[in-house]
Design a protein around this motif. Structure first.
Motif, PDB file in Angstrom:
ATOM      1  N   GLY A 226       0.801  -1.216   0.000  1.00  0.00           N
ATOM      2  CA  GLY A 226       0.000   0.000   0.000  1.00  0.00           C
ATOM      3  C   GLY A 226       0.835   1.266   0.000  1.00  0.00           C
ATOM      4  N   VAL A 227       0.237   2.337   0.531  1.00  0.00           N
ATOM      5  CA  VAL A 227       0.942   3.621   0.603  1.00  0.00           C
ATOM      6  C   VAL A 227       2.145   3.501   1.533  1.00  0.00           C
ATOM      7  N   VAL A 228       2.058   2.615   2.518  1.00  0.00           N
ATOM      8  CA  VAL A 228       3.190   2.383   3.420  1.00  0.00           C
ATOM      9  C   VAL A 228       4.413   1.944   2.611  1.00  0.00           C
ATOM     10  N   ALA A 229       4.211   1.035   1.659  1.00  0.00           N
ATOM     11  CA  ALA A 229       5.314   0.584   0.811  1.00  0.00           C
ATOM     12  C   ALA A 229       5.873   1.734  -0.010  1.00  0.00           C
ATOM     13  N   ASN A 230       4.986   2.613  -0.501  1.00  0.00           N
ATOM     14  CA  ASN A 230       5.455   3.765  -1.271  1.00  0.00           C
ATOM     15  C   ASN A 230       6.380   4.643  -0.447  1.00  0.00           C
ATOM     16  N   VAL A 231       6.029   4.832   0.817  1.00  0.00           N
ATOM     17  CA  VAL A 231       6.869   5.643   1.700  1.00  0.00           C
ATOM     18  C   VAL A 231       8.233   4.982   1.900  1.00  0.00           C
ATOM     19  N   PHE A 232       8.241   3.674   2.107  1.00  0.00           N
ATOM     20  CA  PHE A 232       9.520   2.970   2.269  1.00  0.00           C
ATOM     21  C   PHE A 232      10.341   3.005   0.976  1.00  0.00           C
ATOM     22  N   LEU A 233       9.669   2.889  -0.172  1.00  0.00           N
ATOM     23  CA  LEU A 233      10.392   2.947  -1.439  1.00  0.00           C
ATOM     24  C   LEU A 233      11.006   4.334  -1.651  1.00  0.00           C
ATOM     25  N   LEU A 234      10.257   5.380  -1.304  1.00  0.00           N
ATOM     26  CA  LEU A 234      10.812   6.731  -1.395  1.00  0.00           C
ATOM     27  C   LEU A 234      12.004   6.884  -0.457  1.00  0.00           C
ATOM     28  N   ARG A 296       4.696   6.283 -16.272  1.00  0.00           N
ATOM     29  CA  ARG A 296       4.361   7.439 -17.086  1.00  0.00           C
ATOM     30  C   ARG A 296       3.739   8.539 -16.231  1.00  0.00           C
ATOM     31  N   GLU A 297       3.732   9.746 -16.760  1.00  0.00           N
ATOM     32  CA  GLU A 297       3.166  10.878 -16.027  1.00  0.00           C
ATOM     33  C   GLU A 297       1.697  10.614 -15.688  1.00  0.00           C
ATOM     34  N   GLY A 298       1.347  10.894 -14.432  1.00  0.00           N
ATOM     35  CA  GLY A 298      -0.032  10.730 -13.984  1.00  0.00           C
ATOM     36  C   GLY A 298      -0.369   9.347 -13.473  1.00  0.00           C
ATOM     37  N   GLU A 299       0.532   8.376 -13.652  1.00  0.00           N
ATOM     38  CA  GLU A 299       0.261   7.014 -13.180  1.00  0.00           C
ATOM     39  C   GLU A 299       0.732   6.855 -11.735  1.00  0.00           C
ATOM     40  N   ALA A 300      -0.166   6.345 -10.894  1.00  0.00           N
ATOM     41  CA  ALA A 300       0.146   6.149  -9.475  1.00  0.00           C
ATOM     42  C   ALA A 300       0.100   4.669  -9.134  1.00  0.00           C
ATOM     43  N   ALA A 301       0.903   4.269  -8.170  1.00  0.00           N
ATOM     44  CA  ALA A 301       0.881   2.880  -7.695  1.00  0.00           C
ATOM     45  C   ALA A 301      -0.452   2.595  -7.017  1.00  0.00           C
ATOM     46  N   MET A 302      -1.146   1.560  -7.496  1.00  0.00           N
ATOM     47  CA  MET A 302      -2.471   1.213  -6.984  1.00  0.00           C
ATOM     48  C   MET A 302      -2.498  -0.134  -6.270  1.00  0.00           C
ATOM     49  N   ALA A 328      -3.255  -4.120   0.757  1.00  0.00           N
ATOM     50  CA  ALA A 328      -2.075  -3.989  -0.098  1.00  0.00           C
ATOM     51  C   ALA A 328      -2.262  -2.975  -1.218  1.00  0.00           C
ATOM     52  N   GLY A 329      -3.491  -2.534  -1.436  1.00  0.00           N
ATOM     53  CA  GLY A 329      -3.739  -1.589  -2.517  1.00  0.00           C
ATOM     54  C   GLY A 329      -5.163  -1.087  -2.472  1.00  0.00           C
ATOM     55  N   VAL A 330      -5.615  -0.534  -3.587  1.00  0.00           N
ATOM     56  CA  VAL A 330      -6.977   0.000  -3.665  1.00  0.00           C
ATOM     57  C   VAL A 330      -7.920  -1.185  -3.901  1.00  0.00           C
ATOM     58  N   PHE A 331      -8.168  -1.932  -2.826  1.00  0.00           N
ATOM     59  CA  PHE A 331      -8.890  -3.200  -2.953  1.00  0.00           C
ATOM     60  C   PHE A 331     -10.348  -3.018  -3.347  1.00  0.00           C
ATOM     61  N   ASP A 333     -11.399  -1.443  -5.810  1.00  0.00           N
ATOM     62  CA  ASP A 333     -11.429  -1.561  -7.264  1.00  0.00           C
ATOM     63  C   ASP A 333     -10.923  -2.953  -7.629  1.00  0.00           C
ATOM     64  N   GLU A 334     -11.762  -3.754  -8.260  1.00  0.00           N
ATOM     65  CA  GLU A 334     -11.421  -5.144  -8.552  1.00  0.00           C
ATOM     66  C   GLU A 334     -10.117  -5.263  -9.337  1.00  0.00           C
ATOM     67  N   THR A 335      -9.815  -4.272 -10.155  1.00  0.00           N
ATOM     68  CA  THR A 335      -8.581  -4.296 -10.944  1.00  0.00           C
ATOM     69  C   THR A 335      -7.342  -4.307 -10.056  1.00  0.00           C
ATOM     70  N   PHE A 336      -7.481  -3.694  -8.896  1.00  0.00           N
ATOM     71  CA  PHE A 336      -6.324  -3.562  -8.001  1.00  0.00           C
ATOM     72  C   PHE A 336      -6.544  -4.262  -6.655  1.00  0.00           C
ATOM     73  N   ALA A 337      -7.374  -5.303  -6.687  1.00  0.00           N
ATOM     74  CA  ALA A 337      -7.667  -6.059  -5.468  1.00  0.00           C
ATOM     75  C   ALA A 337      -6.780  -7.290  -5.318  1.00  0.00           C
ATOM     76  N   HIS A 338      -5.995  -7.610  -6.358  1.00  0.00           N
ATOM     77  CA  HIS A 338      -5.243  -8.866  -6.352  1.00  0.00           C
ATOM     78  C   HIS A 338      -4.300  -8.997  -5.159  1.00  0.00           C
ATOM     79  N   GLY A 339      -3.512  -7.966  -4.893  1.00  0.00           N
ATOM     80  CA  GLY A 339      -2.526  -8.048  -3.820  1.00  0.00           C
ATOM     81  C   GLY A 339      -3.166  -8.314  -2.476  1.00  0.00           C
ATOM     82  N   THR A 340      -4.219  -7.546  -2.163  1.00  0.00           N
ATOM     83  CA  THR A 340      -4.900  -7.711  -0.881  1.00  0.00           C
ATOM     84  C   THR A 340      -5.551  -9.080  -0.778  1.00  0.00           C
ATOM     85  N   ARG A 341      -6.334  -9.448  -1.791  1.00  0.00           N
ATOM     86  CA  ARG A 341      -7.053 -10.726  -1.740  1.00  0.00           C
ATOM     87  C   ARG A 341      -6.085 -11.907  -1.645  1.00  0.00           C
ATOM     88  N   ASP A 342      -5.071 -11.919  -2.522  1.00  0.00           N
ATOM     89  CA  ASP A 342      -4.165 -13.068  -2.559  1.00  0.00           C
ATOM     90  C   ASP A 342      -3.365 -13.205  -1.269  1.00  0.00           C
TER      91      ASP A 342
END
Length: 399
Positions: A226-234, A296-302, A328-331, A333-342
């Motif tokens: 999730g956003v926590v991972a983004n903070v650690f990656l930064l 790409r510009e405007g794309e955010a980690a989901m 793990a993400g924007v669960f 939205d089904e498109t971005f539910a994989h990480g959390t569900r799995d």
């Protein structure tokens, strides 16, 4: 001093003030959209009513000024359906009429008193002795023989209905409270190795959990999502692109990047970062390896990507204990539910699995995942337990 439970309470014929947490999502019309929190307290309430107690239920709904700041009539109606005993409703919390309804209860009957937060002092926090002198406690305590706190989800609050009554009348922990304290208060005794999955958007809370369990040696590995991972990656020097980085900065998480960097420097061998992330590109899920960032510009980690899901899944599956704290993400939205569900489904295969409440519990309900050893009813309260902080409600019961 040990906390007394319902095993220590002589129930029959006594009038009990029972604080529960049934703060629930509501529809636009004010009806209950989800009764999970009500069902969590059925065991405690049923036991007290079956043992011929006279039960005055105290609870809150929403926050002053919020859209879900409503009365408790729908909650009373639903509890009347869930319990094998009559449950009434009082449109006051400690008014003369509300007190009369409490005094007129027969053995095995209950009444839901009005939203405690309709009374201004209930939305304030006090030391326990001062809370015991508020109007709410001062008016209700004389018509009660004992107090039962089953509201673990509100245990991190020092409000009159949470900490005031134990200063005036005998106080006991309900079954939800007892179970939460037994599990979350004894994490150090659970099977090893222990893996903590920290994610979601509440970055300060999740980093506090990671920091605490790493410092205390409770975590063999911390998996960031999730956003926590983004903070650690930064913090690790990764270029996430402007969309993800701007969100972190707009939330005021500058200091959290520094905290994450300190944890990586101290415990980097026990903290795992994603190796790929999922973004939305042309309306579809698109995965990018971390070494190929920025997007790409405007794309955010989901969401975390497939390679991360697989790597994390191997760690989770081989764990003695897994504690989930944040999706793990924007669960939603089904498109971005994989990480959390799995990840969450894999966690049920661990020897012992704990869900930390809040958004994490909401996610497992959304995916209808079962098989966890413990699903906490509290978000903030569970966080306090996991970070070793004292809970005002528990201190009040103990003292």
């Amino acid at each position: 001093m040990a906390i007394e439970t319902l095993d220590d309470l002589a129930v029959q014929g006594t009038t009990l003030g029972v604080r529960i947490d049934i703060n629930s999502p509501l529809t636009d019309e004010g009806a209950l959209a989800d009764d999970a929190r009500l069902r969590a307290h059925v065991e405690t309430l049923s036991e007290l009513l079956d043992r011929d107690g006279r039960v005055a239920i105290l609870a809150h709904q929403g926050r002053p000024g919020g859209e879900e700041f409503r009365d408790l009539r729908p909650h009373a109606n639903r509890l009347d359906e869930l319990l094998d005993a009559p449950v009434g409703y009082a449109d006051g919390t400690f008014s003369g009429e509300a007190r009369r309804k409490v005094e007129n209860l027969d053995d095995g009957q209950a009444v839901v008193l009005e939203n405690t937060r309709f009374y201004s002092e209930e939305y304030m926090e006090f030391p326990a002795d001062r809370a015991g002198q508020t109007e709410l406690v001062d008016k209700l305590a004389p018509v009660l023989d004992a107090y039962v706190n089953d509201a673990f989800a509100a245990a991190h609050r020092s409000q009159p209905s949470i900490v005031g009554f134990p200063t005036r009348i005998p106080a006991y922990a309900g079954r939800v409270m007892e179970s939460e304290l037994d599990v979350l208060g004894d994490i150090e005794s659970t099977p090893e190795p222990r893996t903590y999955v920290v994610g979601g958007a509440k970055v300060p809370d999740s980093i506090s959990v990671a920091e605490s369990v790493l410092e205390r040696g409770l975590a063999d590995e911390v998996l960031t999502t999730g956003v926590v991972a983004n903070v650690f990656l930064l913090a690790d020097g990764t270029d996430l692109g402007d969309a993800s980085a701007d969100f972190v900065y707009e939330q005021g998480y500058w200091d959290e990047i520094d905290r994450a960097a300190d944890l990586l420097a101290e415990y980097g061998d026990r903290i795992r970062l994603p190796v790929d992330l999922a973004v939305e590109r042309d309306g579809e899920r698109h995965e990018i390896a971390v070494e190929d960032l920025p997007p790409r510009e405007g794309e955010a980690a989901m969401d975390i990507g497939a390679a991360t899901i697989e790597a994390y899944g191997e760690v989770v599956a081989g764990s003695g204990t897994v504690v989930l704290n944040g999706p793990a993400g924007v669960f939603e939205d089904e498109t971005f539910a994989h990480g959390t569900r799995d990840l969450f489904e894999t966690a049920t295969d661990a020897e012992y699995s704990v869900v930390g409440g809040g958004d994490t519990a909401a996610a497992i309900r959304a995916f209808d995942i079962e098989g966890f050893d413990h699903v906490s009813t509290g978000g903030g309260a569970a966080l306090n337990m996991l970070t070793g902080e004292e809970l005002p409600a528990v201190e009040a019961l103990r003292n």
